[in-house]
Design a protein around this motif. Structure first.
Motif, PDB file in Angstrom:
ATOM      1  N   ASP A   1       0.866  -1.173   0.000  1.00  0.00           N
ATOM      2  CA  ASP A   1       0.000   0.000   0.000  1.00  0.00           C
ATOM      3  C   ASP A   1       0.909   1.230   0.000  1.00  0.00           C
ATOM      4  OD1 ASP A   1      -1.609   2.206   0.696  1.00  0.00           O
ATOM      5  OD2 ASP A   1      -3.022   0.932   1.766  1.00  0.00           O
ATOM      6  N   ASN A   2       1.054   1.856  -1.152  1.00  0.00           N
ATOM      7  CA  ASN A   2       1.951   3.002  -1.274  1.00  0.00           C
ATOM      8  C   ASN A   2       1.462   4.226  -0.513  1.00  0.00           C
ATOM      9  OD1 ASN A   2       4.027   1.894  -3.018  1.00  0.00           O
ATOM     10  ND2 ASN A   2       2.449   1.810  -4.592  1.00  0.00           N
ATOM     11  N   THR A   3       0.171   4.299  -0.269  1.00  0.00           N
ATOM     12  CA  THR A   3      -0.375   5.439   0.470  1.00  0.00           C
ATOM     13  C   THR A   3       0.069   5.411   1.928  1.00  0.00           C
ATOM     14  OG1 THR A   3      -2.310   5.544  -0.975  1.00  0.00           O
ATOM     15  CG2 THR A   3      -2.481   6.624   1.177  1.00  0.00           C
ATOM     16  N   TYR A   4       0.023   4.227   2.521  1.00  0.00           N
ATOM     17  CA  TYR A   4       0.354   4.095   3.945  1.00  0.00           C
ATOM     18  C   TYR A   4       1.713   3.438   4.177  1.00  0.00           C
ATOM     19  CZ  TYR A   4      -4.505   5.428   4.560  1.00  0.00           C
ATOM     20  OH  TYR A   4      -5.697   6.115   4.531  1.00  0.00           O
ATOM     21  N   SER A   5       2.453   3.162   3.092  1.00  0.00           N
ATOM     22  CA  SER A   5       3.825   2.647   3.181  1.00  0.00           C
ATOM     23  C   SER A   5       3.910   1.386   4.031  1.00  0.00           C
ATOM     24  CB  SER A   5       4.761   3.721   3.750  1.00  0.00           C
ATOM     25  OG  SER A   5       4.763   4.874   2.935  1.00  0.00           O
ATOM     26  N   CYS A   6       3.166   0.374   3.622  1.00  0.00           N
ATOM     27  CA  CYS A   6       3.137  -0.873   4.377  1.00  0.00           C
ATOM     28  C   CYS A   6       2.758  -2.036   3.465  1.00  0.00           C
ATOM     29  CB  CYS A   6       2.144  -0.780   5.537  1.00  0.00           C
ATOM     30  SG  CYS A   6       0.424  -0.549   5.004  1.00  0.00           S
ATOM     31  N   ALA A   7       2.988  -3.246   3.946  1.00  0.00           N
ATOM     32  CA  ALA A   7       2.460  -4.443   3.299  1.00  0.00           C
ATOM     33  C   ALA A   7       1.081  -4.707   3.880  1.00  0.00           C
ATOM     34  CB  ALA A   7       3.371  -5.636   3.540  1.00  0.00           C
ATOM     35  N   THR A   8       0.136  -5.110   3.041  1.00  0.00           N
ATOM     36  CA  THR A   8      -1.228  -5.294   3.527  1.00  0.00           C
ATOM     37  C   THR A   8      -1.898  -6.492   2.871  1.00  0.00           C
ATOM     38  OG1 THR A   8      -3.368  -4.186   3.852  1.00  0.00           O
ATOM     39  CG2 THR A   8      -2.207  -3.746   1.790  1.00  0.00           C
ATOM     40  N   MET A   9      -2.828  -7.087   3.606  1.00  0.00           N
ATOM     41  CA  MET A   9      -3.610  -8.205   3.099  1.00  0.00           C
ATOM     42  C   MET A   9      -5.037  -8.081   3.609  1.00  0.00           C
ATOM     43  SD  MET A   9      -4.111 -11.004   1.457  1.00  0.00           S
ATOM     44  CE  MET A   9      -5.562 -12.057   1.488  1.00  0.00           C
ATOM     45  N   ASN A  10      -5.994  -8.306   2.712  1.00  0.00           N
ATOM     46  CA  ASN A  10      -7.409  -8.247   3.056  1.00  0.00           C
ATOM     47  C   ASN A  10      -8.152  -9.274   2.202  1.00  0.00           C
ATOM     48  OD1 ASN A  10     -10.088  -7.626   3.593  1.00  0.00           O
ATOM     49  ND2 ASN A  10      -9.792  -5.412   3.489  1.00  0.00           N
ATOM     50  N   GLY A  11      -8.875 -10.179   2.843  1.00  0.00           N
ATOM     51  CA  GLY A  11      -9.609 -11.216   2.115  1.00  0.00           C
ATOM     52  C   GLY A  11     -11.036 -10.845   1.796  1.00  0.00           C
ATOM     53  N   TYR A  12     -11.357  -9.571   1.823  1.00  0.00           N
ATOM     54  CA  TYR A  12     -12.741  -9.126   1.629  1.00  0.00           C
ATOM     55  C   TYR A  12     -13.305  -9.592   0.290  1.00  0.00           C
ATOM     56  CZ  TYR A  12     -16.702  -5.864   1.458  1.00  0.00           C
ATOM     57  OH  TYR A  12     -17.955  -5.297   1.384  1.00  0.00           O
ATOM     58  N   ARG A  13     -14.476 -10.198   0.362  1.00  0.00           N
ATOM     59  CA  ARG A  13     -15.249 -10.631  -0.806  1.00  0.00           C
ATOM     60  C   ARG A  13     -14.565 -11.702  -1.649  1.00  0.00           C
ATOM     61  NH1 ARG A  13     -18.196  -5.170  -3.345  1.00  0.00           N
ATOM     62  NH2 ARG A  13     -19.609  -4.821  -1.581  1.00  0.00           N
ATOM     63  N   THR A  14     -13.657 -12.431  -1.067  1.00  0.00           N
ATOM     64  CA  THR A  14     -13.007 -13.508  -1.822  1.00  0.00           C
ATOM     65  C   THR A  14     -13.123 -14.853  -1.118  1.00  0.00           C
ATOM     66  OG1 THR A  14     -10.856 -12.981  -0.818  1.00  0.00           O
ATOM     67  CG2 THR A  14     -11.373 -11.959  -2.940  1.00  0.00           C
ATOM     68  N   GLY A  15     -14.005 -14.939  -0.114  1.00  0.00           N
ATOM     69  CA  GLY A  15     -14.235 -16.213   0.549  1.00  0.00           C
ATOM     70  C   GLY A  15     -13.045 -16.672   1.364  1.00  0.00           C
ATOM     71  N   GLU A  16     -12.761 -17.977   1.317  1.00  0.00           N
ATOM     72  CA  GLU A  16     -11.653 -18.531   2.081  1.00  0.00           C
ATOM     73  C   GLU A  16     -10.317 -18.044   1.532  1.00  0.00           C
ATOM     74  OE1 GLU A  16      -9.838 -22.917   3.372  1.00  0.00           O
ATOM     75  OE2 GLU A  16     -11.665 -22.763   2.163  1.00  0.00           O
ATOM     76  N   ASN A  17      -9.450 -17.634   2.443  1.00  0.00           N
ATOM     77  CA  ASN A  17      -8.117 -17.156   2.049  1.00  0.00           C
ATOM     78  C   ASN A  17      -7.053 -17.727   2.968  1.00  0.00           C
ATOM     79  OD1 ASN A  17      -7.817 -14.675  -0.049  1.00  0.00           O
ATOM     80  ND2 ASN A  17      -9.861 -14.676   0.872  1.00  0.00           N
TER      81      ASN A  17
END
Length: 211
Positions: free
Chosen positions: A47-63
Protein backbone atom coordinates in the motif's frame (compact mmCIF):
# COMPACT_ATOMS: atom_id res chain seq x y z
CA UNK A 1 6.73 0.20 23.71
CA UNK A 2 10.22 -0.59 22.38
CA UNK A 3 12.29 -3.35 23.90
CA UNK A 4 15.98 -3.60 24.69
CA UNK A 5 17.85 -6.76 23.80
CA UNK A 6 20.80 -7.27 26.15
CA UNK A 7 23.78 -9.32 24.94
CA UNK A 8 27.11 -9.96 26.59
CA UNK A 9 29.96 -9.12 24.27
CA UNK A 10 32.01 -12.12 23.16
CA UNK A 11 35.19 -12.66 21.20
CA UNK A 12 33.32 -13.94 18.11
CA UNK A 13 34.77 -17.44 18.41
CA UNK A 14 36.80 -18.21 15.30
CA UNK A 15 35.80 -14.92 13.70
CA UNK A 16 33.39 -16.58 11.29
CA UNK A 17 30.23 -15.35 12.99
CA UNK A 18 28.73 -12.05 11.82
CA UNK A 19 25.85 -10.19 13.45
CA UNK A 20 22.63 -9.82 11.45
CA UNK A 21 20.98 -6.42 11.19
CA UNK A 22 18.14 -6.83 8.69
CA UNK A 23 15.46 -4.22 8.07
CA UNK A 24 12.51 -4.03 5.70
CA UNK A 25 10.17 -1.05 5.88
CA UNK A 26 7.68 -2.21 3.20
CA UNK A 27 7.45 1.46 2.25
CA UNK A 28 7.48 0.78 -1.49
CA UNK A 29 8.37 -2.89 -2.16
CA UNK A 30 8.38 -6.32 -0.51
CA UNK A 31 12.17 -6.25 -0.53
CA UNK A 32 13.49 -9.77 -0.01
CA UNK A 33 10.19 -11.02 1.37
CA UNK A 34 8.16 -13.40 -0.80
CA UNK A 35 4.42 -14.00 -0.93
CA UNK A 36 2.61 -17.32 -1.22
CA UNK A 37 -1.09 -17.36 -2.11
CA UNK A 38 -2.48 -20.75 -1.03
CA UNK A 39 -6.20 -20.05 -1.45
CA UNK A 40 -8.46 -17.11 -2.21
CA UNK A 41 -8.59 -14.32 -4.71
CA UNK A 42 -6.53 -11.73 -2.82
CA UNK A 43 -2.82 -11.60 -1.97
CA UNK A 44 -0.31 -9.56 0.00
CA UNK A 45 0.54 -6.25 -1.66
CA UNK A 46 2.21 -2.92 -0.97
CA UNK A 47 0.00 0.00 0.00
CA UNK A 48 1.95 3.00 -1.27
CA UNK A 49 -0.38 5.44 0.47
CA UNK A 50 0.35 4.10 3.95
CA UNK A 51 3.83 2.65 3.18
CA UNK A 52 3.14 -0.87 4.38
CA UNK A 53 2.46 -4.44 3.30
CA UNK A 54 -1.23 -5.29 3.53
CA UNK A 55 -3.61 -8.20 3.10
CA UNK A 56 -7.41 -8.25 3.06
CA UNK A 57 -9.61 -11.22 2.11
CA UNK A 58 -12.74 -9.13 1.63
CA UNK A 59 -15.25 -10.63 -0.81
CA UNK A 60 -13.01 -13.51 -1.82
CA UNK A 61 -14.24 -16.21 0.55
CA UNK A 62 -11.65 -18.53 2.08
CA UNK A 63 -8.12 -17.16 2.05
CA UNK A 64 -4.69 -18.33 3.14
CA UNK A 65 -1.82 -15.99 2.28
CA UNK A 66 1.77 -15.92 3.52
CA UNK A 67 4.36 -13.15 3.66
CA UNK A 68 7.73 -14.86 4.21
CA UNK A 69 11.09 -13.37 5.13
CA UNK A 70 14.38 -14.31 3.51
CA UNK A 71 16.29 -17.10 5.24
CA UNK A 72 18.53 -15.98 8.10
CA UNK A 73 21.71 -17.91 8.89
CA UNK A 74 21.78 -18.32 12.68
CA UNK A 75 24.87 -20.52 12.80
CA UNK A 76 27.10 -19.28 15.59
CA UNK A 77 24.39 -16.94 16.91
CA UNK A 78 23.55 -16.96 20.59
CA UNK A 79 20.60 -14.57 20.51
CA UNK A 80 18.10 -13.30 17.97
CA UNK A 81 15.00 -11.13 18.06
CA UNK A 82 12.57 -9.56 15.65
CA UNK A 83 10.31 -6.55 15.68
CA UNK A 84 7.57 -5.13 13.48
CA UNK A 85 4.75 -2.59 13.57
CA UNK A 86 1.24 -3.58 12.56
CA UNK A 87 -2.39 -2.58 12.70
CA UNK A 88 -5.68 -4.30 11.96
CA UNK A 89 -9.07 -3.09 10.79
CA UNK A 90 -12.48 -4.53 9.96
CA UNK A 91 -13.56 -8.10 10.63
CA UNK A 92 -16.46 -8.91 12.90
CA UNK A 93 -14.64 -8.12 16.16
CA UNK A 94 -11.14 -7.38 17.41
CA UNK A 95 -11.38 -10.50 19.60
CA UNK A 96 -11.21 -12.62 16.44
CA UNK A 97 -8.10 -10.98 14.95
CA UNK A 98 -5.58 -13.35 16.62
CA UNK A 99 -7.27 -16.38 15.05
CA UNK A 100 -6.74 -14.95 11.53
CA UNK A 101 -3.33 -13.27 11.83
CA UNK A 102 -0.29 -15.31 12.87
CA UNK A 103 3.47 -14.85 13.25
CA UNK A 104 5.38 -18.05 12.49
CA UNK A 105 8.98 -19.29 12.34
CA UNK A 106 10.61 -22.28 10.65
CA UNK A 107 14.04 -23.82 10.14
CA UNK A 108 12.84 -26.24 7.44
CA UNK A 109 11.26 -24.00 4.80
CA UNK A 110 12.80 -24.54 1.37
CA UNK A 111 10.23 -22.73 -0.75
CA UNK A 112 7.49 -25.35 -0.36
CA UNK A 113 5.04 -24.62 2.48
CA UNK A 114 3.83 -28.20 2.74
CA UNK A 115 7.36 -29.48 3.39
CA UNK A 116 8.07 -27.14 6.31
CA UNK A 117 7.21 -27.24 9.99
CA UNK A 118 6.21 -23.88 11.46
CA UNK A 119 6.06 -22.75 15.07
CA UNK A 120 3.79 -19.91 16.13
CA UNK A 121 5.42 -16.97 17.90
CA UNK A 122 3.32 -14.76 20.17
CA UNK A 123 2.04 -11.42 18.91
CA UNK A 124 1.86 -9.42 22.11
CA UNK A 125 -0.77 -6.95 20.93
CA UNK A 126 -3.18 -6.54 18.05
CA UNK A 127 -4.70 -3.33 19.33
CA UNK A 128 -8.28 -3.00 20.47
CA UNK A 129 -9.72 -0.83 17.71
CA UNK A 130 -9.37 -0.32 13.97
CA UNK A 131 -6.00 1.00 12.74
CA UNK A 132 -4.44 1.10 16.21
CA UNK A 133 -0.76 0.69 15.32
CA UNK A 134 1.19 -1.60 17.65
CA UNK A 135 4.88 -2.46 17.84
CA UNK A 136 5.64 -6.11 18.59
CA UNK A 137 8.98 -7.58 19.67
CA UNK A 138 9.61 -11.33 19.90
CA UNK A 139 12.66 -13.31 20.90
CA UNK A 140 13.64 -16.14 18.57
CA UNK A 141 13.38 -19.44 20.50
CA UNK A 142 16.69 -21.07 21.41
CA UNK A 143 16.03 -24.15 19.26
CA UNK A 144 16.52 -22.03 16.11
CA UNK A 145 19.89 -20.63 17.14
CA UNK A 146 22.65 -22.42 15.26
CA UNK A 147 20.41 -23.32 12.32
CA UNK A 148 21.57 -22.35 8.79
CA UNK A 149 18.16 -21.33 7.42
CA UNK A 150 15.50 -19.69 9.56
CA UNK A 151 12.48 -17.94 8.06
CA UNK A 152 9.83 -15.79 9.68
CA UNK A 153 6.34 -15.54 8.18
CA UNK A 154 3.12 -13.61 8.56
CA UNK A 155 0.12 -15.82 7.77
CA UNK A 156 -3.33 -14.44 7.01
CA UNK A 157 -6.35 -16.77 6.96
CA UNK A 158 -10.09 -16.30 6.63
CA UNK A 159 -12.85 -18.87 6.25
CA UNK A 160 -15.70 -16.81 4.81
CA UNK A 161 -16.71 -13.36 3.59
CA UNK A 162 -18.31 -12.61 6.97
CA UNK A 163 -15.12 -12.09 8.99
CA UNK A 164 -12.30 -10.59 6.93
CA UNK A 165 -9.94 -8.26 8.79
CA UNK A 166 -7.33 -6.19 6.97
CA UNK A 167 -3.73 -6.53 8.20
CA UNK A 168 -1.05 -3.90 7.66
CA UNK A 169 2.64 -4.45 8.50
CA UNK A 170 5.70 -2.19 8.30
CA UNK A 171 9.19 -1.63 9.74
CA UNK A 172 10.27 -5.24 10.15
CA UNK A 173 13.59 -5.71 11.96
CA UNK A 174 15.58 -8.89 12.58
CA UNK A 175 18.65 -8.99 14.83
CA UNK A 176 20.99 -11.87 15.53
CA UNK A 177 24.18 -11.49 17.53
CA UNK A 178 27.28 -13.53 18.26
CA UNK A 179 27.98 -13.55 22.01
CA UNK A 180 26.54 -14.67 25.33
CA UNK A 181 23.01 -13.43 25.87
CA UNK A 182 20.94 -12.10 28.73
CA UNK A 183 17.80 -12.32 26.58
CA UNK A 184 14.93 -9.86 26.20
CA UNK A 185 14.43 -7.30 28.94
CA UNK A 186 11.35 -5.34 29.92
CA UNK A 187 10.02 -2.59 27.59
CA UNK A 188 11.83 0.71 27.75
CA UNK A 189 10.02 3.41 29.67
CA UNK A 190 10.85 6.04 27.06
CA UNK A 191 10.50 6.00 23.27
CA UNK A 192 13.45 5.19 21.06
CA UNK A 193 13.52 6.99 17.72
CA UNK A 194 16.03 4.74 15.93
CA UNK A 195 17.66 1.35 16.25
CA UNK A 196 21.08 1.79 17.81
CA UNK A 197 23.68 -0.12 19.80
CA UNK A 198 25.06 1.02 23.14
CA UNK A 199 27.94 -0.66 24.98
CA UNK A 200 27.73 -0.42 28.75
CA UNK A 201 29.44 -2.50 31.46
CA UNK A 202 30.59 -5.13 28.98
CA UNK A 203 27.15 -5.64 27.45
CA UNK A 204 25.72 -4.71 24.10
CA UNK A 205 22.29 -3.10 24.29
CA UNK A 206 20.27 -3.16 21.06
CA UNK A 207 17.57 -0.50 21.29
CA UNK A 208 14.53 -1.32 19.19
CA UNK A 209 12.38 1.59 17.95
CA UNK A 210 8.65 1.79 18.57
CA UNK A 211 7.88 2.26 14.83
Amino acid sequence: DPYVVMLRLGDGGDGGCEDIDYRESFASTMGQFTTVDVTGGNAWLIDNTYSCATMNGYRTGENEDWLISPAFDLQGKNAAALQFSHCVGYGTTADNWPSHLKLLISDSYDGVLADAEWQELPISSYGSRNWDWQTVTAEVPARYLGQPRVNVAFRYTTQSDGDTPQWEIKNFLFWAVCGETDGIAEPLARPCSAVRKVVEDGRLFILMPDG
